[in-house]
Design a protein around this motif. Structure first.
Motif, PDB file in Angstrom:
ATOM      1  N   ASN A 182       0.858  -1.183   0.000  1.00 18.24           N
ATOM      2  CA  ASN A 182       0.000   0.000   0.000  1.00 18.24           C
ATOM      3  C   ASN A 182       0.897   1.236   0.000  1.00 18.24           C
ATOM      4  N   ASP A 183       0.272   2.411  -0.037  1.00 15.97           N
ATOM      5  CA  ASP A 183       1.003   3.689   0.060  1.00 15.97           C
ATOM      6  C   ASP A 183       2.148   3.757  -0.951  1.00 15.97           C
ATOM      7  N   ALA A 184       1.792   3.669  -2.228  1.00 20.26           N
ATOM      8  CA  ALA A 184       2.809   3.628  -3.272  1.00 20.26           C
ATOM      9  C   ALA A 184       3.768   4.809  -3.194  1.00 20.26           C
ATOM     10  N   GLU A 185       3.234   5.987  -2.865  1.00 18.02           N
ATOM     11  CA  GLU A 185       4.102   7.176  -2.830  1.00 18.02           C
ATOM     12  C   GLU A 185       5.167   7.048  -1.750  1.00 18.02           C
ATOM     13  N   ARG A 186       4.847   6.420  -0.632  1.00 12.65           N
ATOM     14  CA  ARG A 186       5.836   6.242   0.425  1.00 12.65           C
ATOM     15  C   ARG A 186       6.872   5.195   0.024  1.00 12.65           C
ATOM     16  N   LEU A 187       6.420   4.148  -0.643  1.00 15.06           N
ATOM     17  CA  LEU A 187       7.359   3.129  -1.105  1.00 15.06           C
ATOM     18  C   LEU A 187       8.310   3.710  -2.154  1.00 15.06           C
ATOM     19  N   LEU A 188       7.777   4.479  -3.083  1.00  9.43           N
ATOM     20  CA  LEU A 188       8.624   5.085  -4.106  1.00  9.43           C
ATOM     21  C   LEU A 188       9.591   6.092  -3.487  1.00  9.43           C
ATOM     22  N   ALA A 189       9.157   6.766  -2.423  1.00 12.50           N
ATOM     23  CA  ALA A 189      10.049   7.716  -1.764  1.00 12.50           C
ATOM     24  C   ALA A 189      11.260   7.019  -1.152  1.00 12.50           C
ATOM     25  N   LEU A 190      11.078   5.768  -0.707  1.00  9.68           N
ATOM     26  CA  LEU A 190      12.211   5.016  -0.167  1.00  9.68           C
ATOM     27  C   LEU A 190      13.306   4.822  -1.212  1.00  9.68           C
ATOM     28  N   LEU A 191      12.900   4.757  -2.469  1.00  4.65           N
ATOM     29  CA  LEU A 191      13.878   4.529  -3.538  1.00  4.65           C
ATOM     30  C   LEU A 191      14.746   5.755  -3.775  1.00  4.65           C
ATOM     31  N   GLY A 192      14.202   6.923  -3.520  1.00  2.00           N
ATOM     32  CA  GLY A 192      14.976   8.145  -3.747  1.00  2.00           C
ATOM     33  C   GLY A 192      15.441   8.281  -5.187  1.00  2.00           C
ATOM     34  N   GLY A 193      14.614   7.833  -6.123  1.00  2.00           N
ATOM     35  CA  GLY A 193      14.965   7.930  -7.532  1.00  2.00           C
ATOM     36  C   GLY A 193      15.860   6.822  -8.053  1.00  2.00           C
ATOM     37  N   ARG A 194      16.264   5.913  -7.197  1.00  6.49           N
ATOM     38  CA  ARG A 194      17.118   4.799  -7.618  1.00  6.49           C
ATOM     39  C   ARG A 194      16.300   3.725  -8.334  1.00  6.49           C
TER      40      ARG A 194
END
Length: 217
Positions: A53-65
């Motif tokens: 869930n919370d795709a935006e939070r998961l994508l934020a963990l990547l930091g663009g990587r």
């Protein structure tokens, strides 16, 4: 801060540095699902376990990587709510247990079977199938070269018992698999990371196995 495996809904992630992997644990969604981002410490390769869930939070963990892959531990809907958005944003490959792929609405690029290997850069995760919570649930085992084993169990094993099952036959199947494939093959120092809630070790839970079997859940 010392890693203790506790995260709160909407709260900050917990980060654990192993010899070969960095494990980042995050609680997402209304059902307090755990998502785990694994990073190879030599190559930087990233793999996500349960885009719950919370795709935006998961994508934020990547930091663009770049994200190489997402493993879905089982087909229940609370474990793939963000899968489509994460895969669309990153182009990551999708993996799930072969007997659960029909229940996941995002196509699975690589169905997983017992004994398969999932790479995270130079690190390797071993697939362990656990039948009962769903037909195709998988756990992922990592043998830390500088320490004890680590195990991501989805909803098949929690502190205090195995995951919910639909009836006695499914419960027996799941507990048999958990007892044989996990407790029977891995030591008490094995740290496990479940799909909801806090972590534990096999040693902390081992003595309760007969109680779980007797109570039937």
């Amino acid at each position: 801060m010392t890693y203790d495996g506790h995260v709160q809904p909407g709260g900050a992630p917990a980060v654990r540095e192993l010899e070969g992997l960095t494990v980042t644990k995050l609680s997402v969604g209304p059902m307090d699902n755990n998502a785990y981002l694994l990073e190879c410490r030599t190559t930087g390769d990233l793999l996500l376990v349960d885009a719950a869930n919370d795709a935006e939070r998961l994508l934020a963990l990547l930091g663009g990587r770049p994200l190489s892959a997402v493993v879905t531990t089982h087909r229940h809907g609370d474990h793939w709510q963000a899968l489509e958005e994460v895969v669309s944003a990153t182009g990551a490959r999708t993996m799930a247990g072969a007997d659960d792929v029909e229940g996941i609405p995002v196509a699975t690029d690589q169905p997983l079977s017992d004994g398969d290997t999932v790479p995270v850069g130079d690190a390797r995760l071993r697939v362990i199938t656990l039948v009962g919570h769903t037909p195709g649930s998988v756990a992922l085992a990592y043998d830390d070269p500088a320490g004890h084993p680590h195990l991501l169990t989805g909803d098949s094993l929690f502190p205090g018992g195995v995951g919910k099952t639909a009836g006695p036959a499914a419960f027996t199947s799941l507990l048999d698999d958990v007892e044989t494939k996990l407790f029977g093959n891995l030591g008490d120092d094995t740290w496990f990371y479940p799909g909801h809630g806090d972590d534990s070790t096999l040693g902390e839970q081992r003595a309760a196995l007969p109680e779980w079997r007797a109570r039937g859940w």
